[in-house]
Design a protein around this motif. Structure first.
Motif, PDB file in Angstrom:
ATOM      1  N   ASP A 183      92.406  53.189 -15.256  1.00 28.13           N
ATOM      2  CA  ASP A 183      91.203  52.543 -14.608  1.00 28.13           C
ATOM      3  C   ASP A 183      90.989  53.502 -13.558  1.00 28.13           C
ATOM      4  N   ALA A 184      92.111  54.185 -12.457  1.00 24.43           N
ATOM      5  CA  ALA A 184      92.306  54.974 -11.510  1.00 24.43           C
ATOM      6  C   ALA A 184      91.586  56.076 -11.000  1.00 24.43           C
ATOM      7  N   ASN A 185      91.343  56.655 -12.453  1.00 22.00           N
ATOM      8  CA  ASN A 185      90.101  57.882 -12.355  1.00 22.00           C
ATOM      9  C   ASN A 185      91.415  58.692 -12.113  1.00 22.00           C
ATOM     10  N   ASN A 186      92.300  59.215 -12.286  1.00 22.42           N
ATOM     11  CA  ASN A 186      93.388  60.097 -11.154  1.00 22.42           C
ATOM     12  C   ASN A 186      93.573  60.267  -9.167  1.00 22.42           C
ATOM     13  N   CYS A 187      92.696  58.988  -8.641  1.00 20.56           N
ATOM     14  CA  CYS A 187      92.618  59.091  -7.859  1.00 20.56           C
ATOM     15  C   CYS A 187      93.924  58.239  -6.821  1.00 20.56           C
ATOM     16  N   ALA A 188      94.592  57.608  -7.702  1.00 21.31           N
ATOM     17  CA  ALA A 188      95.712  56.381  -7.492  1.00 21.31           C
ATOM     18  C   ALA A 188      95.861  56.156  -5.815  1.00 21.31           C
ATOM     19  N   PRO A 189      95.162  55.079  -5.728  1.00 22.99           N
ATOM     20  CA  PRO A 189      94.448  54.246  -4.703  1.00 22.99           C
ATOM     21  C   PRO A 189      95.996  53.624  -4.677  1.00 22.99           C
ATOM     22  N   LEU A 190      95.963  53.305  -3.414  1.00 25.02           N
ATOM     23  CA  LEU A 190      97.504  52.184  -2.262  1.00 25.02           C
ATOM     24  C   LEU A 190      96.639  50.588  -2.064  1.00 25.02           C
ATOM     25  N   TYR A 191      97.131  50.040  -2.828  1.00 20.82           N
ATOM     26  CA  TYR A 191      97.339  48.547  -2.818  1.00 20.82           C
ATOM     27  C   TYR A 191      98.015  47.778  -1.994  1.00 20.82           C
ATOM     28  N   ARG A 192      97.925  46.258  -2.278  1.00 18.07           N
ATOM     29  CA  ARG A 192      98.747  45.638  -1.895  1.00 18.07           C
ATOM     30  C   ARG A 192     100.312  45.283  -2.971  1.00 18.07           C
ATOM     31  N   LEU A 193     101.284  45.194  -2.428  1.00 19.94           N
ATOM     32  CA  LEU A 193     102.480  45.114  -3.355  1.00 19.94           C
ATOM     33  C   LEU A 193     102.150  43.612  -4.489  1.00 19.94           C
ATOM     34  N   SER A 194     101.897  42.673  -4.006  1.00 22.89           N
ATOM     35  CA  SER A 194     102.410  41.604  -4.819  1.00 22.89           C
ATOM     36  C   SER A 194     101.129  41.679  -6.397  1.00 22.89           C
ATOM     37  N   ASP A 195     101.511  41.281  -7.898  1.00 24.82           N
ATOM     38  CA  ASP A 195     100.343  41.954  -8.705  1.00 24.82           C
ATOM     39  C   ASP A 195      98.948  41.104  -8.727  1.00 24.82           C
ATOM     40  N   GLY A 196      98.838  39.823  -8.168  1.00 27.30           N
ATOM     41  CA  GLY A 196      97.185  39.532  -7.891  1.00 27.30           C
ATOM     42  C   GLY A 196      96.535  39.902  -6.652  1.00 27.30           C
ATOM     43  N   ASN A 197      96.933  40.821  -6.083  1.00 27.53           N
ATOM     44  CA  ASN A 197      96.305  41.926  -4.663  1.00 27.53           C
ATOM     45  C   ASN A 197      96.429  43.044  -5.421  1.00 27.53           C
ATOM     46  N   PHE A 198      97.369  43.606  -6.312  1.00 29.11           N
ATOM     47  CA  PHE A 198      97.354  44.816  -7.290  1.00 29.11           C
ATOM     48  C   PHE A 198      95.787  45.108  -7.996  1.00 29.11           C
ATOM     49  N   ASP A 199      96.172  43.533  -9.046  1.00 30.00           N
ATOM     50  CA  ASP A 199      95.205  43.776  -9.402  1.00 30.00           C
ATOM     51  C   ASP A 199      93.498  43.601  -9.420  1.00 30.00           C
ATOM     52  N   ILE A 200      92.876  43.219  -8.360  1.00 27.26           N
ATOM     53  CA  ILE A 200      92.004  42.539  -8.126  1.00 27.26           C
ATOM     54  C   ILE A 200      91.665  43.971  -6.783  1.00 27.26           C
ATOM     55  N   GLY A 201      92.983  45.002  -6.942  1.00 23.83           N
ATOM     56  CA  GLY A 201      92.384  46.172  -5.399  1.00 23.83           C
ATOM     57  C   GLY A 201      92.845  45.837  -4.566  1.00 23.83           C
ATOM     58  N   LEU A 202      92.700  44.807  -3.832  1.00 17.95           N
ATOM     59  CA  LEU A 202      92.859  44.632  -2.259  1.00 17.95           C
ATOM     60  C   LEU A 202      93.469  46.011  -2.139  1.00 17.95           C
ATOM     61  N   ARG A 203      93.300  46.715  -0.606  1.00 18.11           N
ATOM     62  CA  ARG A 203      94.274  47.633   0.088  1.00 18.11           C
ATOM     63  C   ARG A 203      94.986  47.097   0.284  1.00 18.11           C
ATOM     64  N   ALA A 204      96.311  48.278   0.813  1.00 18.24           N
ATOM     65  CA  ALA A 204      96.832  47.836   1.200  1.00 18.24           C
ATOM     66  C   ALA A 204      97.043  48.268   2.417  1.00 18.24           C
ATOM     67  N   ARG A 205      98.029  47.400   3.720  1.00 19.05           N
ATOM     68  CA  ARG A 205      97.996  47.169   5.124  1.00 19.05           C
ATOM     69  C   ARG A 205      98.684  47.907   6.059  1.00 19.05           C
ATOM     70  N   TRP A 206      97.803  48.308   6.596  1.00 23.94           N
ATOM     71  CA  TRP A 206      98.510  49.546   7.846  1.00 23.94           C
ATOM     72  C   TRP A 206      98.935  48.484   8.955  1.00 23.94           C
ATOM     73  N   VAL A 207     100.060  48.049   9.921  1.00 25.12           N
ATOM     74  CA  VAL A 207     100.674  47.565  10.774  1.00 25.12           C
ATOM     75  C   VAL A 207     101.641  48.777  11.792  1.00 25.12           C
ATOM     76  N   GLU A 208     100.567  48.311  13.552  1.00 25.65           N
ATOM     77  CA  GLU A 208     101.328  49.243  14.468  1.00 25.65           C
ATOM     78  C   GLU A 208     100.685  48.693  15.404  1.00 25.65           C
ATOM     79  N   GLU A 209     101.969  47.784  16.599  1.00 27.31           N
ATOM     80  CA  GLU A 209     101.666  46.865  17.638  1.00 27.31           C
ATOM     81  C   GLU A 209     102.030  47.185  18.666  1.00 27.31           C
TER      82      GLU A 209
END
Length: 649
Positions: free
Chosen positions: A573-599
């Motif tokens: 389903d990712a169309n060979n684009c290999a997007p990066l989502y959150r780690l948990s199954d629930g967030n991965f399943d809905i396509g919630l993008r990964a988060r960056w942190v730099e404070e």
């Protein structure tokens, strides 16, 4: 005083709970009260032996005993899944022993050694190798002599490989024949050695000549072969060494935290340098790669009673690493210390820190060794250890730290491992390649730039339109808060770093390492992360990235100090684009993008240019630079299918 030590120690501690025991169902005739008379895995701490991973290997810890397995299982009566190749131990166990044979009442066994478990800095998971079982809590060298010859660690590995049931690939796993559910199985080498202990070698694993070692154990291997064909011994130890080194590399990789010993601040008993009453504190977070490279840093502060303060970002140099036996080591010349440098942000003096950081991890932690009335962090973790913390193993800082020379005794610090990686993640071919990555930040109404430009900012897409809320914008786990300084968040833009770099390239190699080129071009110049775990269903792989390959490389590193934890989608389903989502199954399943942190790096650089009392718009800009969503896709920018910012046709 003991309580003060415990208070200081608790900052890095992970508490566990006890495992109980019930012998009411013991079925072995004549079994004495309190003895282990049957296989009885229990507890809540998981211990994984790597390099090689072995199924049907015996272990005992506290009141738990059993055999490792090649697939996950749930012990009877417990509510915990034990992963493949893991031992299960009560959290308060003093040690875990691995062996061939039987540890139930009146059983016979040959021990591979024991791994001491910490009593204060407890973990839910421990990863170790055969090199950790010989002089625990210290990791020993794999090989002192020529390649292919004997050593205490490689002799242990050789016996396990010799017991591998024919047909199993030892690069993936070793399976010792037999049923790990049963305390006795006629074809099981554990049962054979229990019944015939005389088959064990007279000197165990203490042979300096590999041929002598093999000869001493060959009778046992021949006896096992009469029941089940096993691989037997190789001609030399070269293959065994390769797998053990791989296990050592994977078990040292992961997340770490370094901090000044709390005893120093509580008791004012350490020399911080500078004027009387001066103190220093820092917490440095790091990602260690399998080759030992340390990527990390954090905020350091020096304060004094006179009100003087030095506040700056501190980072490890590009040569900082962990040695094969877990010593802090300069990777360029193998000297046993690493360099800590400063960024010189704002009012902090330029080059205010040039310090040497030394010490050795024993188990999962590095100890300060500050003695208070006979107690120290090491003694609290290993109260029954027959050894003491050596001077060269203590966490110590020397040199210049936050604009003052440490001219007295070295400044104590400690460190501990906080995150672990999978032993052997699969690296699918479709994961390997170059990726475009953009760190997105919230657009804010601050009149400080062009955040109101419709050509720069874009609406934050809702990953799951079947719900009433946009999961990207949520105070409960989203990539963006619902408001910043009273302004509603609804749009995002590409974050620009201190060198005016926005998008950049990451390369994932077949060995699972993540790298970037100088200035963020595609390349392998700087290692910045690794594949930490892989999954078959749904097909995906976790990445851990720390864009901090050395304080001396900040000018060449895009978005220096940013951290990213995410899961690459490799499904159809990712169309060979290999997007990066959150780690948990629930967030991965809905396509919630990964988060960056730099404070602690770019936000503080920007903050230093604002007024002493930042205005609301300045505060909004500062906070918008601290975290956000990650755009990540395979291939070059502008791809019509994969790039969310590609012009629409």
């Amino acid at each position: 005083m003991r309580h003060l030590t415990l208070m200081a120690f608790a900052a890095l501690a992970f508490a566990g709970c006890n495992g109980g025991e019930d012998f009411s169902d013991a079925t072995v005739p004549g079994c004495p009260l309190g003895a282990n008379c049957d296989i009885n895995p229990r507890g809540d701490s998981l211990i994984e032996l790597q390099g090689p991973r072995v199924a049907n290997l015996g272990y005992q810890c506290g009141n738990s005993n059993g055999y490792t397995r090649d697939e996950a299982y749930t012990p009877a009566g417990l509510n915990i899944e034990v992963p493949a190749f893991h031992a299960l131990c009560p959290a308060n166990s003093r040690s875990v022993e691995f062996y061939i044979g039987s540890a139930i009442f009146e059983g016979n066994r040959v021990t591979l050694g024991s791994y001491k478990l910490p009593q204060q800095l407890r973990k839910g998971t421990y990863q170790l190798t055969l090199a950790d079982l010989i002089e625990s809590p210290r990791r020993t060298t794999v090989q002192d002599g020529a390649v292919g010859t004997a050593s205490p660690a490689l002799n242990r590995s050789a016996l396990l490989h010799a017991l591998n049931q024919q047909g199993n690939d030892p690069d993936a796993k070793i399976i010792i024949p037999g049923d790990p559910n049963l305390p006795a199985d006629s074809g099981d080498p554990n049962t054979i050695l229990d019944a015939q202990p005389e088959l064990g070698a007279e000197n165990g694993f203490n042979y300096s000549d590999f041929d002598e070692f093999k000869a001493a154990w060959q009778g046992f291997i021949d006896r096992v072969n009469t029941e089940t064909p096993v691989d037997g011994f190789a001609n030399d130890t070269a293959a065994y060494e390769g797998r053990l080194v791989e296990g050592n590399d994977r078990t040292r990789a992961g997340l770490y935290a370094f901090e000044i010993a709390g005893e120093c601040i509580i008791l004012e008993g350490c020399d911080f340098g500078g004027e009387d009453g001066s103190t220093v504190s820092f917490t440095l977070n790091a990602l260690v790669l399998p080759d030992g490279d340390i990527l990390g840093g954090g905020l350091g502060v020096r304060a004094s009673e006179g009100g003087n303060e030095v506040l700056d970002y501190l980072g490890f140099s590009s040569s900082a690493g962990l040695s094969d036996i877990l010593e802090l080591q300069n990777q360029d010349d193998d000297s046993l210390s690493v360099n800590l440098l400063s960024a010189g942000i704002g009012d902090a003096p330029a080059n205010n820190t040039d310090a040497q950081v030394a010490g050795r991890f024993l188990g999962s932690s590095l100890y300060a060794g500050v003695d208070i009335d006979g107690n120290s962090d090491f003694k609290l973790d290993f109260p029954s250890s027959g050894t003491s913390l050596q001077e060269e193993e203590k966490g110590e800082i020397t040199g210049e730290l936050l604009d003052e020379q440490l001219t007295g005794e070295p400044l104590p610090f400690r460190a501990t491992k906080t995150g672990f990686v999978q032993a052997k993640p699969a690296i699918p071919a479709e994961l390997v390649g170059d990726y475009t990555i953009r760190l997105m930040r919230a657009c804010v109404d601050d009149d400080l730039g062009d955040d109101d430009d419709t050509g720069v900012c874009m609406d934050i897409a809702d990953p799951d339109e079947d719900t009433d809320e946009n999961e990207e914008i949520s105070n409960a786990g989203g990539n963006y808060p619902e408001t910043l300084g009273g302004e509603t968040v609804s749009r995002e833009r590409v974050r620009m770093d201190e060198n005016d770099i926005g998008e950049f390239c990451l390369r994932i190699s077949a060995n699972g390492l993540v790298a970037t080129g100088a200035g963020g071009v595609c390349g392998n110049t700087y290692g910045v992360g690794l594949v930490t775990r892989s999954f078959d269903d749904p097909k995906s792989a976790n990445l851990s990235i720390r864009l901090a390959p050395g304080m001396d490389r900040r000018a060449d590193t895009p978005h220096f100090n940013a951290t990213i934890e995410g899961r690459v989608d490799l499904t159809v389903d990712a169309n060979n684009c290999a997007p990066l989502y959150r780690l948990s199954d629930g967030n991965f399943d809905i396509g919630l993008r990964a988060r960056w942190v730099e404070e602690t790096f770019l936000p503080r650089i920007v903050l230093a240019g604002f007024s002493d009392e930042p205005s609301d718009p300045e505060a909004r800009r500062f906070n918008s630079l601290r975290s956000g969503a990650v755009q990540f896709f395979k291939g070059a920018p502008g791809d019509a299918i994969c790039d969310p910012m590609a012009p629409s046709s």
